[in-house]
Design a protein around this motif. Structure first.
Motif, PDB file in Angstrom:
ATOM      1  N   THR A  73       1.344  -4.202  -0.028  1.00 44.03           N
ATOM      2  CA  THR A  73       1.446  -5.393  -0.874  1.00 44.03           C
ATOM      3  C   THR A  73       1.995  -5.054  -2.255  1.00 44.03           C
ATOM      4  N   CYS A  74       2.638  -3.909  -2.372  1.00 43.66           N
ATOM      5  CA  CYS A  74       3.214  -3.510  -3.655  1.00 43.66           C
ATOM      6  C   CYS A  74       4.735  -3.485  -3.534  1.00 43.66           C
ATOM      7  N   ASP A  75       5.396  -3.684  -4.657  1.00 48.41           N
ATOM      8  CA  ASP A  75       6.859  -3.745  -4.668  1.00 48.41           C
ATOM      9  C   ASP A  75       7.401  -2.599  -5.511  1.00 48.41           C
ATOM     10  N   PHE A  76       8.016  -1.638  -4.864  1.00 48.40           N
ATOM     11  CA  PHE A  76       8.613  -0.501  -5.550  1.00 48.40           C
ATOM     12  C   PHE A  76      10.094  -0.743  -5.846  1.00 48.40           C
ATOM     13  N   LYS A  77      10.543  -1.973  -5.710  1.00 50.95           N
ATOM     14  CA  LYS A  77      11.925  -2.361  -6.029  1.00 50.95           C
ATOM     15  C   LYS A  77      12.955  -1.488  -5.319  1.00 50.95           C
TER      16      LYS A  77
END
Length: 132
Positions: free
Chosen positions: A71-75
């Motif tokens: 659920t995290c966005d590391f772009k």
């Protein structure tokens, strides 16, 4: 430094996917390709790296639970989940966040499993899990 030495990496491109710079085997063509690559860095890459260097970057804020739940966005920056968790665990340990470091180590060990794969990394993850 080689690309393969970077644990968090991504393509330098305006859009998802590969970006290639065509050139001919002569100095003028190679110089033009290098200028185009530099322009791409100025237009896209600098902002990407600036984002990852902020105090609110997922490199410093993602929890082991959010990482495991994806659920995290590391772009677009990334690697295998195991290597990312290993690196994030060491970053948390260096920051004095031992519980989070152990959470990342547990995640990576679960992903590796009991098979022979990743045996060299298993010992390092166990050390991180034990807090040494």
């Amino acid at each position: 430094m080689r690309e393969m030495d970077c644990l968090f990496r991504r393509r330098l491109a305006r859009q998802p996917g590969d970006q290639w710079w065509d050139y001919e085997p002569n100095q003028l063509s190679m110089d033009a390709a290098a200028r185009d690559a530099c322009a791409m860095y100025e237009q896209v890459g600098r902002a990407q790296l600036d984002f990852m260097a902020q105090p609110t970057s997922p490199l410093t804020t993602v929890t082991p639970e959010a990482f495991a739940g994806q659920t995290c966005d590391f772009k677009g920056f990334g690697n295998t989940g195991v290597l990312m968790a290993w690196a994030l665990g060491h970053m948390r340990k260096a920051a004095g966040k031992n519980a989070e470091a152990q959470g990342f180590a547990r995640f990576a060990l679960e992903k590796i499993g009991d098979g022979p794969g990743g045996s060299g990394l298993k010992a390092k993850l166990r050390d991180l899990l034990e807090g040494s």
